[in-house]
Motif scaffolding. Structure first.
Motif, PDB file in Angstrom:
ATOM      1  N   ILE A  72       0.746  -1.072   0.345  1.00 59.51           N
ATOM      2  CA  ILE A  72       0.010  -0.005  -0.506  1.00 59.51           C
ATOM      3  C   ILE A  72       0.836   1.630  -0.005  1.00 59.51           C
ATOM      4  N   VAL A  73       0.704   2.086  -0.515  1.00 59.78           N
ATOM      5  CA  VAL A  73       1.031   4.002  -1.223  1.00 59.78           C
ATOM      6  C   VAL A  73       0.182   4.303  -0.559  1.00 59.78           C
ATOM      7  N   ASP A  74       0.911   5.899   0.350  1.00 62.75           N
ATOM      8  CA  ASP A  74      -0.346   6.858   0.051  1.00 62.75           C
ATOM      9  C   ASP A  74      -0.076   7.980  -0.620  1.00 62.75           C
ATOM     10  N   GLY A  75      -0.883   7.750  -2.051  1.00 65.96           N
ATOM     11  CA  GLY A  75      -1.178   8.315  -3.051  1.00 65.96           C
ATOM     12  C   GLY A  75      -1.766   7.170  -4.094  1.00 65.96           C
ATOM     13  N   TYR A  76      -1.436   7.413  -5.450  1.00 61.92           N
ATOM     14  CA  TYR A  76      -2.152   6.877  -6.392  1.00 61.92           C
ATOM     15  C   TYR A  76      -1.575   6.106  -7.179  1.00 61.92           C
ATOM     16  N   VAL A  77      -1.608   5.165  -7.755  1.00 64.03           N
ATOM     17  CA  VAL A  77      -1.675   3.827  -8.923  1.00 64.03           C
ATOM     18  C   VAL A  77      -1.320   4.281 -10.371  1.00 64.03           C
ATOM     19  N   THR A  78      -3.014   4.895 -10.794  1.00 65.38           N
ATOM     20  CA  THR A  78      -2.984   5.373 -12.010  1.00 65.38           C
ATOM     21  C   THR A  78      -3.676   6.734 -11.115  1.00 65.38           C
ATOM     22  N   ILE A 102      -1.463  -1.264  -4.177  1.00 63.41           N
ATOM     23  CA  ILE A 102      -2.591  -0.235  -3.649  1.00 63.41           C
ATOM     24  C   ILE A 102      -2.641   0.934  -3.488  1.00 63.41           C
ATOM     25  N   GLY A 103      -2.893   1.793  -3.965  1.00 63.48           N
ATOM     26  CA  GLY A 103      -2.623   3.158  -3.617  1.00 63.48           C
ATOM     27  C   GLY A 103      -4.165   3.625  -2.921  1.00 63.48           C
ATOM     28  N   ILE A 104      -3.921   4.188  -1.101  1.00 64.95           N
ATOM     29  CA  ILE A 104      -4.740   4.714  -0.685  1.00 64.95           C
ATOM     30  C   ILE A 104      -4.395   6.155  -0.368  1.00 64.95           C
ATOM     31  N   PRO A 127     -14.278  10.735   1.308  1.00 67.57           N
ATOM     32  CA  PRO A 127     -13.576   9.797   0.901  1.00 67.57           C
ATOM     33  C   PRO A 127     -12.267   9.853   1.122  1.00 67.57           C
ATOM     34  N   LEU A 128     -11.588   8.361   1.268  1.00 69.81           N
ATOM     35  CA  LEU A 128     -10.301   7.967   1.043  1.00 69.81           C
ATOM     36  C   LEU A 128     -10.183   7.895  -1.193  1.00 69.81           C
ATOM     37  N   PHE A 129      -9.159   7.688  -1.567  1.00 69.40           N
ATOM     38  CA  PHE A 129      -9.344   8.100  -3.107  1.00 69.40           C
ATOM     39  C   PHE A 129      -8.962   6.156  -2.971  1.00 69.40           C
ATOM     40  N   LEU A 130      -9.451   5.125  -3.322  1.00 71.48           N
ATOM     41  CA  LEU A 130      -8.226   4.200  -4.158  1.00 71.48           C
ATOM     42  C   LEU A 130      -8.196   3.497  -5.189  1.00 71.48           C
ATOM     43  N   THR A 131      -6.934   3.272  -5.793  1.00 68.83           N
ATOM     44  CA  THR A 131      -6.627   2.486  -6.967  1.00 68.83           C
ATOM     45  C   THR A 131      -5.702   1.230  -6.696  1.00 68.83           C
TER      46      THR A 131
END
Length: 167
Positions: A72-78, A102-104, A127-131
């Motif tokens: 899991i990273v604090d940020g985005y995947v896409t 997984i980006g959260i 929300p949290l934003f998940l990719t």
């Protein structure tokens, strides 16, 4: 094992922390890894990975990943529907696609992305934003919703954030 990473910046230093936990609903971590390194790049909007990826990769050298592990990273995947990737996407590529990433993210990114999901937890209206890559984003969304804690940010991710902010 699930490994969650975050980095915080103190002037010219970057403190990266990883919390390892057994399952999505874990209340307590199994292990904590930390490292402080020199900042190697300035912040660049839309290219955050240039600053944070070297920190995550450096700390990953202290961890032995095994088949079935997730990151899991604090940020985005896409970042968008055009194929622009964030920190998590670059990490996935660097690891040759061997481990799901997984980006959260806590803050929104203003571009259409069919792979982005909004996750509402507790009574929060924000929300949290998940990719995700290497894993089904809708399955991961259910897992993030079930993470321990009654608030927007799950217990272990809140702890991770707090640990990065202490020198």
């Amino acid at each position: 094992m699930i490994y969650a990473f975050d980095t915080y910046y103190f002037g010219d230093k970057a403190k990266t922390v990883c919390i390892a936990f057994e399952s999505w609903d874990s209340e307590i971590e199994n292990k904590i890894f930390t490292e402080t390194t020199a900042v190697t790049a300035d912040y660049e909007s839309g290219a955050f990975y240039k600053r944070e990826l070297p920190c995550v990769l450096s700390l990953l050298k202290k961890i032995t990943l095994k088949e079935g592990d997730l990151i899991i990273v604090d940020g985005y995947v896409t970042l968008d529907n055009e194929g622009k990737t964030g920190l998590g996407g670059h990490l996935f590529q660097t690891l040759r696609g061997k481990f799901p990433v997984i980006g959260i993210a806590k803050n929104g990114f203003n571009s259409p992305d069919d792979q982005r999901r909004s996750v509402y937890r507790g009574d929060s209206k924000t929300p949290l934003f998940l990719t995700a890559i290497g894993a089904d984003v809708d399955e991961i969304k259910c897992k993030v919703e079930e993470m321990h804690g009654n608030f927007r940010i799950p217990t272990l991710l809140k702890k991770l954030d707090q640990l990065t902010r202490t020198e």
